[in-house]
Scaffold this motif. Structure first.
Motif, PDB file in Angstrom:
ATOM      1  N   ASP A  36      65.896  -8.742  65.356  1.00 29.26           N
ATOM      2  CA  ASP A  36      65.428  -8.468  63.988  1.00 29.26           C
ATOM      3  C   ASP A  36      66.551  -7.871  63.147  1.00 29.26           C
ATOM      4  OD1 ASP A  36      62.786  -9.381  64.023  1.00 29.26           O
ATOM      5  OD2 ASP A  36      62.086  -7.563  65.016  1.00 29.26           O
ATOM      6  N   LYS A  37      67.299  -6.953  63.753  1.00 35.15           N
ATOM      7  CA  LYS A  37      68.410  -6.323  63.030  1.00 35.15           C
ATOM      8  C   LYS A  37      69.476  -7.341  62.676  1.00 35.15           C
ATOM      9  CE  LYS A  37      68.191  -1.803  65.339  1.00 35.15           C
ATOM     10  NZ  LYS A  37      68.970  -0.952  66.268  1.00 35.15           N
ATOM     11  N   VAL A  38      69.796  -8.208  63.653  1.00 31.72           N
ATOM     12  CA  VAL A  38      70.792  -9.253  63.402  1.00 31.72           C
ATOM     13  C   VAL A  38      70.352 -10.096  62.209  1.00 31.72           C
ATOM     14  CG1 VAL A  38      71.807 -11.385  64.324  1.00 31.72           C
ATOM     15  CG2 VAL A  38      71.579  -9.370  65.792  1.00 31.72           C
ATOM     16  N   TRP A  39      69.079 -10.435  62.194  1.00 25.19           N
ATOM     17  CA  TRP A  39      68.514 -11.268  61.129  1.00 25.19           C
ATOM     18  C   TRP A  39      68.655 -10.567  59.774  1.00 25.19           C
ATOM     19  CZ3 TRP A  39      66.549 -16.156  61.100  1.00 25.19           C
ATOM     20  CH2 TRP A  39      65.765 -16.536  60.003  1.00 25.19           C
ATOM     21  N   LYS A  40      68.303  -9.290  59.769  1.00 23.26           N
ATOM     22  CA  LYS A  40      68.297  -8.561  58.504  1.00 23.26           C
ATOM     23  C   LYS A  40      69.694  -8.297  57.948  1.00 23.26           C
ATOM     24  CE  LYS A  40      64.190  -5.980  59.483  1.00 23.26           C
ATOM     25  NZ  LYS A  40      63.866  -4.659  59.979  1.00 23.26           N
ATOM     26  N   LEU A  41      70.684  -8.349  58.806  1.00 16.16           N
ATOM     27  CA  LEU A  41      72.056  -8.123  58.330  1.00 16.16           C
ATOM     28  C   LEU A  41      72.464  -9.150  57.280  1.00 16.16           C
ATOM     29  CD1 LEU A  41      74.071  -7.185  61.543  1.00 16.16           C
ATOM     30  CD2 LEU A  41      73.531  -5.715  59.606  1.00 16.16           C
ATOM     31  N   GLN A  42      71.764 -10.280  57.271  1.00 13.41           N
ATOM     32  CA  GLN A  42      72.033 -11.306  56.257  1.00 13.41           C
ATOM     33  C   GLN A  42      72.083 -10.711  54.859  1.00 13.41           C
ATOM     34  OE1 GLN A  42      69.228 -14.603  56.422  1.00 13.41           O
ATOM     35  NE2 GLN A  42      69.162 -14.340  58.642  1.00 13.41           N
ATOM     36  N   GLY A  43      71.213  -9.731  54.619  1.00 13.52           N
ATOM     37  CA  GLY A  43      71.117  -9.136  53.294  1.00 13.52           C
ATOM     38  C   GLY A  43      72.370  -8.384  52.867  1.00 13.52           C
ATOM     39  N   ARG A  44      73.246  -8.123  53.795  1.00 13.85           N
ATOM     40  CA  ARG A  44      74.436  -7.333  53.457  1.00 13.85           C
ATOM     41  C   ARG A  44      75.694  -8.179  53.334  1.00 13.85           C
ATOM     42  NH1 ARG A  44      72.978  -1.700  56.349  1.00 13.85           N
ATOM     43  NH2 ARG A  44      70.755  -2.096  56.250  1.00 13.85           N
ATOM     44  N   ILE A  45      75.540  -9.489  53.491  1.00 11.42           N
ATOM     45  CA  ILE A  45      76.737 -10.330  53.415  1.00 11.42           C
ATOM     46  C   ILE A  45      77.125 -10.530  51.963  1.00 11.42           C
ATOM     47  CG2 ILE A  45      77.749 -12.537  54.063  1.00 11.42           C
ATOM     48  CD1 ILE A  45      75.292 -12.932  55.838  1.00 11.42           C
ATOM     49  N   MET A  46      78.388 -10.346  51.685  1.00 14.68           N
ATOM     50  CA  MET A  46      78.900 -10.647  50.364  1.00 14.68           C
ATOM     51  C   MET A  46      79.378 -12.084  50.419  1.00 14.68           C
ATOM     52  SD  MET A  46      78.041  -7.974  49.216  1.00 14.68           S
ATOM     53  CE  MET A  46      78.543  -8.177  47.501  1.00 14.68           C
ATOM     54  N   ASN A  47      78.664 -12.973  49.697  1.00 12.98           N
ATOM     55  CA  ASN A  47      78.921 -14.393  49.859  1.00 12.98           C
ATOM     56  C   ASN A  47      80.248 -14.852  49.276  1.00 12.98           C
ATOM     57  OD1 ASN A  47      77.087 -15.735  51.464  1.00 12.98           O
ATOM     58  ND2 ASN A  47      75.465 -15.363  49.962  1.00 12.98           N
TER      59      ASN A  47
END
Length: 802
Positions: free
Chosen positions: A630-641
RNA sequence: GCCCAGGUGGUGGAAUUGGUAUACACGCCAGUCUUAGGAACUGGUAGAGCAAUCUGUGGAGGUUCGAGUCCUCUCCUGGGCACCA
């Protein structure tokens, strides 16, 4: 969007299948990963079964990322007793039951997202498969390595049926409780002992990367011993018995001799035995005991003296009594022993019970108390007195050989392989019995000899296979002379089909030969073989034996089938017992996957503990790894594209350290620490508000062998890659990026930690020493004391000795 | 009896060559948010002590500046083989 395994797992399983990710065989480098194929039982998988399969899948995917073509097949070892028993009970063909069980297993396995190439699925009960099992038997027969012999089976006189060891309960029939007897049956036996030396020596071969534990078990099982075999004459008779010993140096200590109850000499000299009826009774009783009973129990040693019979010690010419006793086994060595109570524990015990003499011939023990079984200096041994045991063994063996009454001999504990079963559900043995020509092999072009349908799967009552009742099948013509003949009705044991299956995966559809030479060269030997330790001796020895035979007849190009072997530790139930229907503690993988997802299941089984160790299941533990995903999944929100390069030295360093550790850990089957390293990385990433795409992509890549579905989903759907992640490459470890700028140095006084210092990575020893000695915490202990020594371990610690 | 593994918090376990014992996770405790929590998040968690500190890897010794790790003895647990001459 939330992480929902249900929504993504099926999708990617289909995608991999469609794109042929699991059958990309065109690459230069090859890797063959093999699981011990399962016996599909009726009840389906429990969570313990897939542990090994998950490991080979992690390694397979890791190898794909490293540019290998990976062969990772699966199949079914489907002949065997449970299906036959089911057939008897339900009067249905075991085929039906087997097919159903396989379907259940396959469905369950498919949920894990393994990279199996199902085009190569094999089934040992398929005539197209067992055709080649029969073919190997024919070749063994042609080369004289299969012979007929009488070997005892466990026989229940009330059920009128043969029993497997598994059907016994304390030496009694599990079903009816009657005493089980040993009944001699005509059996097919394979001359495995002919390969004993090669099976032993090749274990030390350089290209065998096996765990010591299993190598040791095989060595003990083969049990090579060097000794001498010599004859002992029966007094006033032409008859003699052969005995084998590894301790000929103790020969002057012989005070009696013993033969096994089944020894043929007893019959030959029976008119000399004055107490024959007593002897006969003893033999009868001994035959009722199973081998297990005779050998397993720490029971009192029994035996009967053959009155009126004496034997002669060839060294001393002394005349000594002869006994029959069941502590000597008919099937091992010569079935007769010279008894030296002073220097053998069993003989000592027997002599004590029977009040026989004990003569000390090797110095070193107190033989009035117990047998001295070690080497020493000889006494009471005539001209051999004063020699060491080792010297005496040489001289005495020389003498026996010179006199022509004995010779040096190597003996093996391992016996030939009893290869027939009086059952229905097995491969028919492709032999025809002709009165004129004897046992004749079925011509190759007539293979397979298929199992005929029968109406009744019940045993025949004579001990013969149910096949014996099908006259239209049994009666045939002799391939040699054309006269009337009968088919062999014994079938093969379950071990047959599993002794060569790894070769069939390579070339599963070939009906011209067992395996094509080119494909065999391409893939063999198996690079990695994973399975339970319970197969350490039997299955793994049988397979090695057949492989060596196939090498000798030019079918395979390697002398050993399995390069690396790793054993999987059991998964116990939450209560610490084995998972079993009986304890009602079985955990079903379907339920776990439904609740947490296949990736969590895979991750958890790899995280539980050291791979080869047995561990207790904990459903609560699965929650932990699910939280991690779940944490791995949520890290998506912190990626600077579209970042202009977020530089985070700390994270980059940790990412690269983790890449290195996870790669090394997978190679060494340390999956648990690989996963904990990724957890540490993810915990660190969570503390950052922004992450570079690169660092996240690297995390997903190293996670992908363990949790392929979530990795593929993120890789394609979130990171926008157009190809499967398993066509990408394992990341390159960058030592520069991994390097730390600061490090912690522990300061000890007399080995006790007193202070921790954060210093720059390039600081010198003197600088650290200076800082340490100035520290208040250190001063408390060093003040006013003389510093004797300072020990410095770079990057780790400083120890001040006062 | 022999052989092989093991013995580390409440639990599963970590500690690459003798160099910070208890990483990571479970559980538990407290808190935040919430209508609610078997959700999420934050903090704590080997033991003793107010503290400095002391004690701690089955037990007893030993080697070492330093031992979970090496040596000797011993106890216990699991697995395998077992009257193998």
């Amino acid at each position: 969007m939330k992480y929902e395994p249900k929504n993504i797992e099926k999708k990617w399983q289909q995608y991999w299948e469609e794109k042929g990710i699991n059958k990309n065989y065109s690459r230069e480098k090859k890797f063959y990963a093999l699981d011990m194929f399962p016996y599909p039982s009726g009840v389906g998988l429990h969570v313990g079964h897939p542990k090994g399969y998950i490991a080979t899948d992690v390694v397979s995917r890791f190898k794909m990322l490293n540019g290998f073509s990976v062969l990772h097949p699966m199949g079914w070892d489907a002949f065997g007793l449970p299906a036959e028993n089911y057939a008897i009970k339900n009067k249905s063909n075991p085929n039906v039951f087997t097919a159903k069980s396989i379907a259940t297993y396959k469905k369950q396995l498919e949920m894990f997202g393994f990279t199996y190439d199902w085009d190569r699925e094999i089934n040992t009960t398929d005539p197209e498969y067992y055709k080649w099992t029969q073919w190997i038997f024919l070749k063994l027969f042609e080369k004289g390595l299969a012979y007929e012999s009488n070997a005892p089976i466990n026989w229940c006189p009330s059920c009128k049926t043969g029993l497997s060891n598994e059907d016994l309960e304390n030496g009694k029939c599990e079903r009816c409780g009657s005493d089980v007897e040993q009944k001699p049956m005509r059996q097919w036996v394979l001359k495995m002992t002919e390969y004993a030396d090669r099976l032993l020596y090749d274990l030390d071969s350089q290209d065998l990367d096996w765990e010591d534990m299993i190598v040791q078990q095989q060595k003990n099982w083969i049990g090579r011993s060097e000794g001498v075999q010599f004859e002992i004459k029966i007094k006033d008779s032409e008859e003699k018995i052969e005995v084998y010993t590894t301790r000929i140096d103790t020969v002057f200590g012989i005070t009696y001799a013993v033969v096994a109850p089944e020894h043929e000499i007893i019959e030959k000299i029976k008119e000399k035995i004055s107490n024959y009826s007593e002897v006969e009774k003893y033999i009868e009783d001994a035959n009722k005991k199973t081998n297990l009973e005779r050998t397993e129990l720490q029971k009192e040693k029994t035996g009967v003296k053959l009155e009126g019979v004496k034997v002669v010690n060839p060294f001393t010419k002394e005349v000594i009594p002869l006994f029959v006793a069941d502590y000597v086994l008919g099937g091992y060595g010569t079935g007769a022993v010279m008894a030296v109570p002073a220097h053998d524990e069993r003989d000592f015990e027997f002599a004590f019970k029977q009040g026989l003499d004990v003569i000390e011939v090797v110095l070193g023990g107190i033989i009035s108390e117990k047998a001295f079984t070690e080497d020493g200096i000889l006494i009471n041994s005539d001209k051999y007195d004063g020699l060491t045991s080792e010297q005496a063994r040489e001289k005495m063996a020389d003498w026996l050989e010179k006199e022509g009454i004995g010779k040096r001999k190597v003996n093996y504990k391992m016996r030939d392989w009893v290869y027939s079963r009086q059952r229905y559900w097995g491969e028919p043995i492709p032999i025809i019995h002709c009165e004129k020509c004897g046992a004749v092999g079925v011509p190759e072009e007539q293979l397979p000899v298929t199992l005929p349908d029968v109406e009744n799967y019940e045993p025949t009552g004579t001990g013969e296979s149910p096949l014996a009742n099908i006259h239209e099948w049994v009666n045939t013509t002799c391939p040699k002379c054309g006269g009337s003949a009968k088919r062999e009705t014994n079938t093969m044991p379950q071990w047959g089909g599993s002794s060569w299956y790894y070769l069939r995966y390579i070339d599963p559809k070939n009906d011209k030969e067992l395996v094509s030479k080119e494909l065999e060269k391409e893939w063999m030997p198996v690079d990695l073989y994973v399975g339970g330790a319970e197969h350490a001796t039997r299955h793994l020895l049988y397979a090695r034996f057949w492989h060596k035979f196939l090498y000798d007849i030019g079918v395979v190009s390697t002398t050993e089938p399995f390069k690396k072997l790793v054993h999987v530790g059991l998964i116990m139930a939450e209560d610490g017992r084995k998972m079993s229907k009986r304890w009602n503690n079985v955990v079903n993988p379907d339920d776990v996957i439904a609740e947490f997802g296949a990736d969590s299941m895979r991750l958890y089984e790899m995280f539980m503990g050291p791979f080869s160790q047995s561990v207790a299941w904990s459903t609560a533990g699965v929650k932990g790894v699910r939280k991690f995903l779940d944490k791995v999944w949520k890290l998506q929100g912190r990626i600077m594209n579209h970042e202009s390069g977020i530089k985070n030295k700390k994270i980059d360093s940790l990412v690269h350290k983790t890449i290195k550790k996870v790669g090394e850990d997978i190679e060494n089957f340390r999956f648990n620490t690989a996963i904990s390293a990724m957890m540490i990385l993810v915990n660190a990433m969570e503390k950052e508000s922004q992450l570079s795409v690169t660092s996240y992509e690297l995390l997903i890549t190293i996670l992908s062998p363990f949790a392929p579905h979530i990795a593929e989903e993120i890789w394609q759907e979130k990171l926008g890659n157009k190809q499967s992640i398993f066509l990408a490459s394992w990341p390159q470890f960058d030592a520069d990026l991994a390097r730390d700028e600061e490090m912690e140095i522990v300061v000890q006084v007399n080995g006790k930690v007193r202070e921790r210092l954060m210093v720059a990575a390039d600081v010198t020893e003197d600088e650290i020493k200076e800082t340490a000695l100035e520290s208040e915490k250190v001063k408390v202990f060093t003040e006013g004391k003389e510093i004797k020594k300072v020990i410095f371990v770079p990057g780790k610690l400083l120890n001040i000795v006062i």
